[in-house]
Design a protein around this motif. Structure first.
Motif, PDB file in Angstrom:
ATOM      1  N   ARG A  38       0.858  -1.187   0.000  1.00 29.12           N
ATOM      2  CA  ARG A  38       0.000   0.000   0.000  1.00 29.12           C
ATOM      3  C   ARG A  38       0.891   1.233   0.000  1.00 29.12           C
ATOM      4  O   ARG A  38       1.988   1.209   0.541  1.00 29.12           O
ATOM      5  CB  ARG A  38      -0.879   0.004   1.244  1.00 29.12           C
ATOM      6  CG  ARG A  38      -1.762   1.237   1.365  1.00 29.12           C
ATOM      7  CD  ARG A  38      -2.656   1.164   2.572  1.00 29.12           C
ATOM      8  NE  ARG A  38      -3.672   0.152   2.436  1.00 29.12           N
ATOM      9  CZ  ARG A  38      -4.835   0.309   1.803  1.00 29.12           C
ATOM     10  NH1 ARG A  38      -5.132   1.437   1.212  1.00 29.12           N
ATOM     11  NH2 ARG A  38      -5.704  -0.678   1.757  1.00 29.12           N
ATOM     12  N   THR A  39       0.406   2.289  -0.589  1.00 27.72           N
ATOM     13  CA  THR A  39       1.106   3.562  -0.489  1.00 27.72           C
ATOM     14  C   THR A  39       0.376   4.438   0.518  1.00 27.72           C
ATOM     15  O   THR A  39      -0.800   4.233   0.807  1.00 27.72           O
ATOM     16  CB  THR A  39       1.167   4.290  -1.846  1.00 27.72           C
ATOM     17  OG1 THR A  39      -0.158   4.545  -2.297  1.00 27.72           O
ATOM     18  CG2 THR A  39       1.934   3.474  -2.876  1.00 27.72           C
ATOM     19  N   MET A  40       1.108   5.375   1.053  1.00 30.23           N
ATOM     20  CA  MET A  40       0.552   6.357   1.976  1.00 30.23           C
ATOM     21  C   MET A  40       0.993   7.725   1.487  1.00 30.23           C
ATOM     22  O   MET A  40       2.079   7.868   0.928  1.00 30.23           O
ATOM     23  CB  MET A  40       1.091   6.135   3.391  1.00 30.23           C
ATOM     24  CG  MET A  40       0.806   4.764   3.976  1.00 30.23           C
ATOM     25  SD  MET A  40      -0.904   4.486   4.396  1.00 30.23           S
ATOM     26  CE  MET A  40      -1.036   5.401   5.926  1.00 30.23           C
ATOM     27  N   LYS A  41       0.161   8.731   1.691  1.00 32.26           N
ATOM     28  CA  LYS A  41       0.560  10.090   1.343  1.00 32.26           C
ATOM     29  C   LYS A  41       1.238  10.684   2.567  1.00 32.26           C
ATOM     30  O   LYS A  41       0.692  10.627   3.674  1.00 32.26           O
ATOM     31  CB  LYS A  41      -0.634  10.933   0.938  1.00 32.26           C
ATOM     32  CG  LYS A  41      -0.233  12.318   0.443  1.00 32.26           C
ATOM     33  CD  LYS A  41      -1.431  13.129   0.046  1.00 32.26           C
ATOM     34  CE  LYS A  41      -1.540  13.117  -1.452  1.00 32.26           C
ATOM     35  NZ  LYS A  41      -2.618  14.022  -1.925  1.00 32.26           N
ATOM     36  N   VAL A  42       2.432  11.244   2.358  1.00 29.77           N
ATOM     37  CA  VAL A  42       3.186  11.855   3.447  1.00 29.77           C
ATOM     38  C   VAL A  42       3.546  13.291   3.071  1.00 29.77           C
ATOM     39  O   VAL A  42       3.656  13.626   1.897  1.00 29.77           O
ATOM     40  CB  VAL A  42       4.463  11.052   3.804  1.00 29.77           C
ATOM     41  CG1 VAL A  42       4.124   9.611   4.164  1.00 29.77           C
ATOM     42  CG2 VAL A  42       5.494  11.086   2.694  1.00 29.77           C
ATOM     43  N   ARG A  43       3.715  14.134   4.102  1.00 32.96           N
ATOM     44  CA  ARG A  43       4.151  15.518   3.913  1.00 32.96           C
ATOM     45  C   ARG A  43       5.526  15.662   4.548  1.00 32.96           C
ATOM     46  O   ARG A  43       5.705  15.398   5.738  1.00 32.96           O
ATOM     47  CB  ARG A  43       3.182  16.492   4.565  1.00 32.96           C
ATOM     48  CG  ARG A  43       3.588  17.961   4.381  1.00 32.96           C
ATOM     49  CD  ARG A  43       2.632  18.944   5.071  1.00 32.96           C
ATOM     50  NE  ARG A  43       1.293  18.795   4.551  1.00 32.96           N
ATOM     51  CZ  ARG A  43       0.234  18.442   5.294  1.00 32.96           C
ATOM     52  NH1 ARG A  43       0.357  18.190   6.582  1.00 32.96           N
ATOM     53  NH2 ARG A  43      -0.966  18.348   4.761  1.00 32.96           N
ATOM     54  N   VAL A  44       6.503  16.081   3.743  1.00 32.05           N
ATOM     55  CA  VAL A  44       7.871  16.276   4.224  1.00 32.05           C
ATOM     56  C   VAL A  44       7.922  17.603   4.976  1.00 32.05           C
ATOM     57  O   VAL A  44       7.554  18.651   4.417  1.00 32.05           O
ATOM     58  CB  VAL A  44       8.872  16.253   3.051  1.00 32.05           C
ATOM     59  CG1 VAL A  44      10.293  16.422   3.565  1.00 32.05           C
ATOM     60  CG2 VAL A  44       8.732  14.964   2.251  1.00 32.05           C
ATOM     61  N   LEU A  45       8.338  17.583   6.225  1.00 29.91           N
ATOM     62  CA  LEU A  45       8.331  18.763   7.080  1.00 29.91           C
ATOM     63  C   LEU A  45       9.185  19.890   6.494  1.00 29.91           C
ATOM     64  O   LEU A  45       8.759  21.035   6.456  1.00 29.91           O
ATOM     65  CB  LEU A  45       8.818  18.396   8.484  1.00 29.91           C
ATOM     66  CG  LEU A  45       8.848  19.526   9.504  1.00 29.91           C
ATOM     67  CD1 LEU A  45       7.444  20.058   9.763  1.00 29.91           C
ATOM     68  CD2 LEU A  45       9.476  19.069  10.798  1.00 29.91           C
ATOM     69  N   SER A  54       5.751   4.160   0.192  1.00 28.47           N
ATOM     70  CA  SER A  54       5.388   2.778   0.462  1.00 28.47           C
ATOM     71  C   SER A  54       5.157   2.529   1.954  1.00 28.47           C
ATOM     72  O   SER A  54       5.974   2.926   2.795  1.00 28.47           O
ATOM     73  CB  SER A  54       6.513   1.871  -0.037  1.00 28.47           C
ATOM     74  OG  SER A  54       6.425   0.591   0.529  1.00 28.47           O
ATOM     75  N   LEU A  55       4.058   1.863   2.279  1.00 27.92           N
ATOM     76  CA  LEU A  55       3.767   1.514   3.670  1.00 27.92           C
ATOM     77  C   LEU A  55       4.877   0.647   4.256  1.00 27.92           C
ATOM     78  O   LEU A  55       5.277   0.840   5.405  1.00 27.92           O
ATOM     79  CB  LEU A  55       2.418   0.803   3.772  1.00 27.92           C
ATOM     80  CG  LEU A  55       2.027   0.296   5.159  1.00 27.92           C
ATOM     81  CD1 LEU A  55       1.972   1.425   6.176  1.00 27.92           C
ATOM     82  CD2 LEU A  55       0.708  -0.447   5.105  1.00 27.92           C
ATOM     83  N   LEU A  56       5.394  -0.286   3.493  1.00 31.20           N
ATOM     84  CA  LEU A  56       6.475  -1.136   4.006  1.00 31.20           C
ATOM     85  C   LEU A  56       7.710  -0.317   4.353  1.00 31.20           C
ATOM     86  O   LEU A  56       8.375  -0.564   5.362  1.00 31.20           O
ATOM     87  CB  LEU A  56       6.824  -2.231   2.992  1.00 31.20           C
ATOM     88  CG  LEU A  56       5.735  -3.287   2.774  1.00 31.20           C
ATOM     89  CD1 LEU A  56       6.171  -4.269   1.691  1.00 31.20           C
ATOM     90  CD2 LEU A  56       5.402  -4.016   4.058  1.00 31.20           C
ATOM     91  N   ASP A  57       8.016   0.705   3.539  1.00 29.48           N
ATOM     92  CA  ASP A  57       9.149   1.578   3.852  1.00 29.48           C
ATOM     93  C   ASP A  57       8.860   2.416   5.094  1.00 29.48           C
ATOM     94  O   ASP A  57       9.739   2.641   5.919  1.00 29.48           O
ATOM     95  CB  ASP A  57       9.478   2.479   2.663  1.00 29.48           C
ATOM     96  CG  ASP A  57      10.072   1.705   1.495  1.00 29.48           C
ATOM     97  OD1 ASP A  57      10.644   0.609   1.719  1.00 29.48           O
ATOM     98  OD2 ASP A  57       9.969   2.185   0.357  1.00 29.48           O
TER      99      ASP A  57
END
Length: 65
Positions: A38-45, A54-57
């Motif tokens: 699964r992918t997740m959306k992330v925001r780089v601070l 990647s969820l696994l990452d």
């Protein structure tokens, strides 16, 4: 046996890319890919950039306090 957290439980938490990389916030659960990951959306601070990751990452990255 180690149970993986539900992706939605990770939303709002902070992690770091590796041991010394930038901090990011998990902001949304993404799509499940054909390979089962699964992918997740992330925001780089540091930059405010929003990217799919990647969820696994994510599970391999250290939690930020």
């Amino acid at each position: 046996m180690h149970a993986f957290p539900e992706p939605q439980q990770l939303v709002g938490t902070w992690r770091r890319f590796g041991l010394v990389g930038p901090v990011y916030e998990i902001i949304e659960a993404g799509e499940e890919r054909p390979d089962g990951n699964r992918t997740m959306k992330v925001r780089v601070l540091e930059t405010g950039e929003e990217v799919e990751y990647s969820l696994l990452d994510i599970l391999d990255d250290p939690k930020e306090r």
